[in-house]
Design a protein around this motif. Sequence first.
Motif, mmCIF file in Angstrom:
data_model
loop_
_atom_site.group_PDB
_atom_site.id
_atom_site.type_symbol
_atom_site.label_atom_id
_atom_site.label_comp_id
_atom_site.label_asym_id
_atom_site.label_seq_id
_atom_site.Cartn_x
_atom_site.Cartn_y
_atom_site.Cartn_z
ATOM 1 N N ARG A 2 26.556 31.507 37.860
ATOM 2 C CA ARG A 2 25.874 31.679 38.173
ATOM 3 C C ARG A 2 25.251 30.295 38.335
ATOM 4 O O ARG A 2 25.132 29.011 39.160
ATOM 5 N N ALA A 3 25.387 29.316 37.472
ATOM 6 C CA ALA A 3 24.285 27.926 37.218
ATOM 7 C C ALA A 3 26.058 26.872 37.174
ATOM 8 O O ALA A 3 25.727 25.962 36.643
ATOM 9 N N GLY A 4 27.051 27.553 37.565
ATOM 10 C CA GLY A 4 27.950 26.832 37.584
ATOM 11 C C GLY A 4 28.586 26.105 35.941
ATOM 12 O O GLY A 4 29.237 25.914 35.603
ATOM 13 N N GLN A 5 28.191 27.195 35.032
ATOM 14 C CA GLN A 5 28.984 26.599 33.623
ATOM 15 C C GLN A 5 29.694 27.534 32.806
ATOM 16 O O GLN A 5 29.573 28.964 33.031
ATOM 17 N N LEU A 6 30.384 26.747 32.313
ATOM 18 C CA LEU A 6 31.575 27.973 32.294
ATOM 19 C C LEU A 6 31.893 28.045 30.543
ATOM 20 O O LEU A 6 31.845 27.772 29.835
ATOM 21 N N ALA A 7 30.410 28.729 30.693
ATOM 22 C CA ALA A 7 29.605 28.800 28.937
ATOM 23 C C ALA A 7 30.209 30.318 28.084
ATOM 24 O O ALA A 7 29.213 30.834 28.209
ATOM 25 N N LEU A 8 31.124 29.978 27.210
ATOM 26 C CA LEU A 8 31.892 31.051 26.828
ATOM 27 C C LEU A 8 31.455 31.729 26.053
ATOM 28 O O LEU A 8 32.536 31.865 24.265
ATOM 29 N N ALA A 9 30.094 31.867 25.792
ATOM 30 C CA ALA A 9 29.754 31.956 24.119
ATOM 31 C C ALA A 9 28.036 33.408 23.446
ATOM 32 O O ALA A 9 28.092 33.611 22.955
ATOM 33 N N GLN A 10 29.040 33.891 25.087
ATOM 34 C CA GLN A 10 28.520 35.261 25.144
ATOM 35 C C GLN A 10 28.797 35.727 23.913
ATOM 36 O O GLN A 10 27.585 37.062 23.528
ATOM 37 N N ALA A 11 30.037 36.143 23.544
ATOM 38 C CA ALA A 11 30.274 37.060 22.311
ATOM 39 C C ALA A 11 29.685 36.640 20.801
ATOM 40 O O ALA A 11 28.981 37.369 20.033
ATOM 41 N N ALA A 12 29.784 35.374 20.821
ATOM 42 C CA ALA A 12 28.838 34.683 19.741
ATOM 43 C C ALA A 12 27.184 34.963 19.718
ATOM 44 O O ALA A 12 26.721 35.472 19.144
ATOM 45 N N PHE A 13 26.571 34.888 20.881
ATOM 46 C CA PHE A 13 24.826 35.568 21.069
ATOM 47 C C PHE A 13 24.960 36.929 20.546
ATOM 48 O O PHE A 13 24.430 37.343 19.809
ATOM 49 N N MET A 14 26.377 37.545 21.339
ATOM 50 C CA MET A 14 25.523 39.369 21.256
ATOM 51 C C MET A 14 25.979 39.382 19.369
ATOM 52 O O MET A 14 25.228 40.555 18.836
ATOM 53 N N GLY A 15 26.968 38.865 19.146
ATOM 54 C CA GLY A 15 27.246 38.905 17.397
ATOM 55 C C GLY A 15 25.950 38.084 16.190
ATOM 56 O O GLY A 15 25.999 39.243 16.001
ATOM 57 N N ILE A 16 25.203 37.483 16.969
ATOM 58 C CA ILE A 16 23.989 37.709 16.251
ATOM 59 C C ILE A 16 23.460 38.352 16.437
ATOM 60 O O ILE A 16 22.654 38.900 15.464
ATOM 61 N N ALA A 17 23.083 38.627 17.770
ATOM 62 C CA ALA A 17 21.897 39.684 18.007
ATOM 63 C C ALA A 17 22.107 41.079 16.800
ATOM 64 O O ALA A 17 21.561 41.975 16.781
ATOM 65 N N ALA A 18 23.810 41.203 17.199
ATOM 66 C CA ALA A 18 24.389 42.366 16.985
ATOM 67 C C ALA A 18 23.673 42.390 15.101
ATOM 68 O O ALA A 18 23.095 43.717 14.870
ATOM 69 N N TYR A 19 24.513 41.768 14.810
ATOM 70 C CA TYR A 19 23.961 42.180 12.811
ATOM 71 C C TYR A 19 22.026 41.627 12.396
ATOM 72 O O TYR A 19 22.119 41.781 11.987
ATOM 73 N N VAL B 148 36.024 22.633 31.679
ATOM 74 C CA VAL B 148 37.056 24.016 30.289
ATOM 75 C C VAL B 148 36.015 22.717 29.694
ATOM 76 O O VAL B 148 36.174 23.647 28.470
ATOM 77 N N PHE B 149 36.102 21.697 29.851
ATOM 78 C CA PHE B 149 35.521 21.221 28.462
ATOM 79 C C PHE B 149 34.135 21.964 27.270
ATOM 80 O O PHE B 149 34.780 22.298 25.847
ATOM 81 N N LEU B 150 33.401 22.332 28.810
ATOM 82 C CA LEU B 150 32.405 22.728 28.467
ATOM 83 C C LEU B 150 32.394 24.757 27.764
ATOM 84 O O LEU B 150 32.317 24.964 26.985
ATOM 85 N N ALA B 151 33.979 24.927 27.954
ATOM 86 C CA ALA B 151 34.647 26.536 27.603
ATOM 87 C C ALA B 151 34.990 26.448 26.245
ATOM 88 O O ALA B 151 34.746 26.966 25.534
#
Lengths: 293, 376, 285
Positions: C33-50, C91-94
Amino acid sequence: MIAQQLLNGLFLGAVYALFAVGYTLVFGVLDILNLAHAAIFTAAAFAAFSLASMGVPIPLALLAAAVMAGIMGILLDRVAFAPLRARNAGTLVPLISSIGVAIVIGAVLRGIYGVDERHFAIGGAAAAPVIHLGTVRFTTVELLIFLSAIALMLVLGWILRATALGRSIRAVAEDRVAAALLGVDLERTIGATFFIASSLGGAAGVLTGLEYNSATIDMGGPIELKGLAVIILGGMGSVTGAVAGGFILGAVETLAIAFGLSAWRDAILFGVMFLLLVARPTGLFGKRTLRAA
Amino acid sequence: MRLKPFIYAVLLASFGASAAFGAGGPMAGKTVRVGVIADVTGGAGVYGTPQKNAYDLASDDIKAGKIDAGGATVVFDVQDAATDAAQAVNLMQKFTTDGQTALVLGPTLSGEAFKAFPIAKAANFPVMGTSTTAEGVTAIGPTVFRCALAESQVIPTTVKRTHGKWHYKTAAIIYGDDNAFTKTDGDIFARELKAAGVDVVDTETFHIKDTDFQPSLTRIESKHPDVIAIGALFPEATKIIEQAGKLGIKAHMMGGNGLNSPEMYSVAGSASHGTVVGAAWYSGAMYPSNVNFVKHYTAKYGKGPDQFAAQAYAAAQIVAYLVKNGATNKDGMLAGLKHVRVIQTVLGPIGFDANRDVKSSPVILSIVKNGFTTFH
Amino acid sequence: MNALVDFYAKHSRLVDQIGVNAIMALSLSVSLRAGQLALAQAAFMGIAAYLSAILSLNAHWPLLASIALAMLVSALVAALLAYPVRRLRGVFLAIATIGFGEIVRVFANNFSITGGAEGLSGIPNDATTPVIYVGLALVAVALFALSRTKFALAVSLVREDEHAARSVGVDVGAIRTLSLALGGAIAGLGGALYAHSNFFLTPADFGFGRMEQILVACVIGGVTNAAGAVLGAGLITLLPEITRAVQAATGANVDFFRELVTGVVLLGVILFAPAGISGLWRKRA
């Protein structure tokens, strides 16, 4: 040992470059990341396998599979991207539809070929004659694959520089609206771009299959991600960059292993990419200016 | 040589037995449902599909009386988890709560097992892994059994026997570092080689789905080890061996369960000749049910069975044995499993130890042109 | 009522999965919604999970405390990540963020504290369905409350036209960092809950496949609102079971059937409703 490692890196890089060139072409022209590229790469490898096992000589199988891949690319555009283009759906939505197509292609391949790995009829690379050059060894098959990749990239370079089609493609990549105003047939040019990009990706698939004597449903996975790093390294939208990026990546990966860091090689690869992106967002050869999302 | 008369006797006895139980038997008229969670599609499809094939074949064999289930009908409900741990979990919950399933076999991968078995444990439901050989699987709970020899049960023998024959002083290890099975291989090889007084001169790692091992092999070759230990699954193992041959590497090679497929020679070529494989099953073993299994599987599916198929078929044989002895629901299965002494399977005679792991002898094999021979 | 209880007893794991996936889809929607195609959610999820798993296993932290710290750390990592990628768009950000995800996965694979490839097992299963859905509800409420503030207005402006936003005095960099951090925090919640409802973690759980799943869920449902993210997550989680039921009903004994249907459904939905399922309602309204 280093000489052999550099040679390994060269051979690896050539295939990465060929794959990445297709990625970068589509991005340059349409601003979309085509996540079905790896699926077409895989489909071409299987197609070549089928042809080879029917007795078709390998060079012909390569050509036929590449053409088939090119046609798949055109279809991909018609089915997954063109309708969205017409509705101005942005760059995120086509990404998702390309994922959908990739899944469908994977399912069809599985339906036709099952889960087993397929091997080319040439009897394994171990059967190919080995060439010794000083301290390095490689097979004739590897050399041919390398030369094929280079040849294909040179052909692409020629098309882009010296033909009318190439000029249209570059015009559309530069500024779609202006190109249309200047009389370029947009849909035809985009279709041609997809044909070229996908046939090169397909050729990469066939060559990869030949190199490792293996075609599997999931062979596209690792190269898909590495392909992203390649186009960043080289610069999005730059074909020369993709080629350079491919070889750089091949070298980085091989050297990481050569220095005992194979467990960290993906992190090193993406780390280098990340640092480059941060320092020089346009990549090494990037000509494209940054666009707002 | 002394085995032959014994084998004939067993053959005769089993013929007679199946004739007697063909159309009737103590469990005639009963239907037992066994849930199977297998990765028929997805990244592990290459392992889950042979498993499914084996259950289909076992189903036919039970109906035909070739496997004795006391005349009962055994239904193997094979469900595809598509190499998605979430689906494996949901399937486990489905099977353990549907009130009809008596036992669950699978899932295919150890990682899936670690997520799904605790559900069975909480429900006091019997489950048996047929390919989940990571450490700690059976320790999950008292209802978790395993009929697949763990790497820790096989590799020590592999090292001992090869060291005894080849007397190597230096070794290199190459293993997959992002897969529990192959990583365990790597760790155990390292441990056993060190214990045998061998100097491990190089350790290389790779990732699952990798296809180019030449950089790693080049590095290994520069250290000139006497033997290379391979901790890999089949697709990677074939390429490692093939590319080692291409690079002119002459060292002996040995590996774990992952290399145990009859396709090895036809894929990797002459470079694989003489590679030693420590395995849980030998396709050429003369146990009568194994001879029939290999023959019928090859006829039905066009290629020979691999170890995944064999272990799944053995699980089906165990199920039939339990059913014949009266187990028709989960409590019966659990009690039956706890009291198993010895069951004759394609893996040979097996039982379960105090930790519910399989009690069986590993076989040390050597790759030859048409498959395997035993290693001497 | 009985039918519901029965359904839950047989499908509680599925219900939990939908909840966690919805939280993850929401975390991505914040960045989108902020217009950022930031695809790091899985990484954040992983860090938090571990992190939350290790805290529970090794230090015996209670559930809520481990969730809280995991969310904080995820948010911090996200905020730190925002700095080097501040000039990247589209896409660069992605790709940069995908690369970051791969780096995190390699780290998780190579350290023994995370169990490496053999994974972390025996995690207490205390993120029960009420816990997950309370978490989801809190996130939804928080995002709804936020959507009424000036912050949300600034975020929309940044998405629509960054230059215009800058020209009216919006600190674009701060907005981007904050939205990334917020997404990170929510992903942290998702990750901690995932760990405590799955018994076992392995680095492969948080790779590109997971990221694709979250992305598809978010876009299919509709990026611009919370209901969309939840819908999309629900559909993506249920799809394998729906196709399983369809396959059983039609008796189509072909292995690739489910995969084919999944791809076709995905394609169909996105072509028919590029604004996502929730976008369909919007259009009519």
